[in-house]
Design an enzyme around this catalytic site. Sequence first.
Site, PDB file in Angstrom:
ATOM      1  CD  GLN A  95     -10.166   6.858  -2.348  1.00  0.00           C
ATOM      2  OE1 GLN A  95     -11.227   6.809  -1.714  1.00  0.00           O
ATOM      3  NE2 GLN A  95      -9.091   6.179  -1.980  1.00  0.00           N
ATOM      4  CG  ASP A 113      -5.303   6.449  -2.004  1.00  0.00           C
ATOM      5  OD1 ASP A 113      -4.266   6.187  -1.368  1.00  0.00           O
ATOM      6  OD2 ASP A 113      -6.362   5.821  -1.842  1.00  0.00           O
ATOM      7  CG  ASP A 128      -5.562  -5.580   2.195  1.00  0.00           C
ATOM      8  OD1 ASP A 128      -6.155  -4.769   1.467  1.00  0.00           O
ATOM      9  OD2 ASP A 128      -5.179  -5.316   3.368  1.00  0.00           O
ATOM     10  CG  ASP A 180      -2.158   0.883   1.025  1.00  0.00           C
ATOM     11  OD1 ASP A 180      -3.066   0.832   1.858  1.00  0.00           O
ATOM     12  OD2 ASP A 180      -2.174   1.659   0.040  1.00  0.00           O
ATOM     13  CB  SER A 181       0.463   4.396  -1.746  1.00  0.00           C
ATOM     14  OG  SER A 181      -0.909   4.572  -1.409  1.00  0.00           O
ATOM     15  N   GLY A 182       0.627   4.229   1.632  1.00  0.00           N
ATOM     16  CA  GLY A 182       0.889   4.944   2.867  1.00  0.00           C
ATOM     17  C   GLY A 182      -0.115   6.003   3.257  1.00  0.00           C
ATOM     18  N   GLY A 183      -0.885   6.520   2.303  1.00  0.00           N
ATOM     19  CA  GLY A 183      -1.814   7.607   2.611  1.00  0.00           C
ATOM     20  C   GLY A 183      -2.849   7.211   3.643  1.00  0.00           C
ATOM     21  CG  PHE A 184      -6.085   3.662   4.802  1.00  0.00           C
ATOM     22  CD1 PHE A 184      -5.752   2.757   5.810  1.00  0.00           C
ATOM     23  CD2 PHE A 184      -7.409   4.036   4.661  1.00  0.00           C
ATOM     24  CE1 PHE A 184      -6.728   2.227   6.642  1.00  0.00           C
ATOM     25  CE2 PHE A 184      -8.395   3.504   5.491  1.00  0.00           C
ATOM     26  CZ  PHE A 184      -8.048   2.606   6.483  1.00  0.00           C
TER      27      PHE A 184
HETATM   28  N1  2YM Z   1      -4.216   3.504  -0.231  1.00  0.00           N
HETATM   29  C1  2YM Z   1      -5.383   3.149   0.308  1.00  0.00           C
HETATM   30  N2  2YM Z   1      -6.510   3.777  -0.087  1.00  0.00           N
HETATM   31  C2  2YM Z   1      -7.732   3.461   0.432  1.00  0.00           C
HETATM   32  O1  2YM Z   1      -8.741   4.082   0.045  1.00  0.00           O
HETATM   33  C3  2YM Z   1      -7.801   2.425   1.441  1.00  0.00           C
HETATM   34  C4  2YM Z   1      -9.024   2.092   2.026  1.00  0.00           C
HETATM   35  C5  2YM Z   1      -9.026   1.136   3.041  1.00  0.00           C
HETATM   36  N3  2YM Z   1     -10.036   0.683   3.801  1.00  0.00           N
HETATM   37  C6  2YM Z   1      -9.470  -0.158   4.683  1.00  0.00           C
HETATM   38  N4  2YM Z   1     -10.175  -0.743   5.651  1.00  0.00           N
HETATM   39  C7  2YM Z   1      -9.497  -1.507   6.671  1.00  0.00           C
HETATM   40  C8  2YM Z   1     -10.538  -1.974   7.628  1.00  0.00           C
HETATM   41  N5  2YM Z   1      -9.874  -2.830   8.605  1.00  0.00           N
HETATM   42  C9  2YM Z   1     -10.825  -3.891   8.979  1.00  0.00           C
HETATM   43  C10 2YM Z   1     -10.240  -4.807  10.036  1.00  0.00           C
HETATM   44  C11 2YM Z   1      -9.777  -4.021  11.245  1.00  0.00           C
HETATM   45  C12 2YM Z   1      -8.839  -2.896  10.859  1.00  0.00           C
HETATM   46  C13 2YM Z   1      -9.429  -2.023   9.770  1.00  0.00           C
HETATM   47  N6  2YM Z   1      -8.147  -0.323   4.512  1.00  0.00           N
HETATM   48  C14 2YM Z   1      -7.815   0.511   3.462  1.00  0.00           C
HETATM   49  C15 2YM Z   1      -6.608   0.821   2.855  1.00  0.00           C
HETATM   50  C16 2YM Z   1      -6.604   1.791   1.843  1.00  0.00           C
HETATM   51  N7  2YM Z   1      -5.417   2.129   1.251  1.00  0.00           N
END
Ligand code: 2YM
Length: 372
Positions: free
Chosen positions: A189, A146, A266, A92-96
């Site tokens: 998005q 992003d 994932d 993943d790119s790190g923004g989230f």
């Molecule tokens: N670059 C990036 N952009 C996203 O919009 C994104 C959206 C995401 N939405 C999640 N949700 C994770 C939910 N997770 C469920 C189990 C417990 C911890 C949180 N991870 C994400 C990672 C993401 N990474």
Amino acid sequence: MKQVTFTLSATDGMARRGRIDTPRGEINTPAFMPVGTAGTVKAMYPEQVRDTGADILLGNTYHLMLRPGAERVASLGGLHTFMNWERPILTDSGGFQVMSLAKLRKLTERGVTFKSHIDGSAYELTPERSIEIQTLLDSDIIMQLDECIALPAERKEMERAMELSIRWADRSKTAFNNQQNRMLFGIVQGGDDAELRSRSAAGLQSIGFDGYSIGGLAVGEPQEVMFRVLSDITPELPADKPRYLMGVGKPDDILGGIERGVDMFDCVHPTRAGRHGHAYTRFGVINLKNARHRDDHRPLDEASPNPNCRRWSRAYLHHLVKTEEILGAMVLSQINLAYYQELTARARAAIEAGRMTDFAAETRAAWAAGDL
Ligand SMILES: Nc1nc(=O)c2cc3nc(NCCN4CCCCC4)[nH]c3cc2[nH]1
């Protein structure tokens, strides 16, 4: 000549069976990617992760740039060598992660500056730096930088973040410099707004990516909202490119995502739930902390293909969880990851056989019957 390619081999309704071929091996889709955030899938040896059936695992730019540092991983031979996992890795790119973990974040057109949640040191992440870090890690599938916002959100805010993410997608693509030995994914998005999602999908396709992630979901919205967004957006994405639903999910989220045309998933859930005493089985999830298990001599699931579901009593697993023994986290992480791989393997076979509808119905019926 691109050395990472996607081939679609069967479809059943919106569900797809495919394969991504990479120099480090193939990824069978629909695929579940175990999360190895800081260069390890927690409580698992890499070969155990492979033995559950995983073709690919996920690493995180945010965590690895803080510790041990991208340049240090590169000087040690890259992330595969560092963690001794020689199959594909997606990063993943790190923004989230910056928005969900870091302190004192400041987001501008240029990128995001933040303080480490570990020691407070200052960092900047731009589309260009994120591509550089993921390339230093020698990741096989990399993400644009992003901006992901939590839901519910005002439409203006969803529009702003979506439009910024498209501008960052363009800068990411330029910085990627058409590398042939890895894939670059754009990230759709637009929150829960169909028009914004369409504009994001169209904007990314006019830039052109090797695959398309669906971001901005699993951020607090109800499952039916996530499913509606998926049903609306997957038909607007190229059929010949992989689609990756980020951060998802529980088994029923994954089954619903496959039914709506998603190829890759994932989530930390199977390993995190395992460390908290929850075991995923064909019947659904069992909370082994519950005292009702303390005299239960039955194995978790004597019909499971996974020896770890047969070799110990529920009473013993309950004991390991209650005493917070390390073996508890190890065994339940393995059991949950193996279940997720069994689910996606059976989904791949069902799509190939044209029986995805029956498979989904049988799976949900078993979850509902729950002989927990
Ligand atoms: N670059 C990036 N952009 C996203 O919009 C994104 C959206 C995401 N939405 C999640 N949700 C994770 C939910 N997770 C469920 C189990 C417990 C911890 C949180 N991870 C994400 C990672 C993401 N990474």
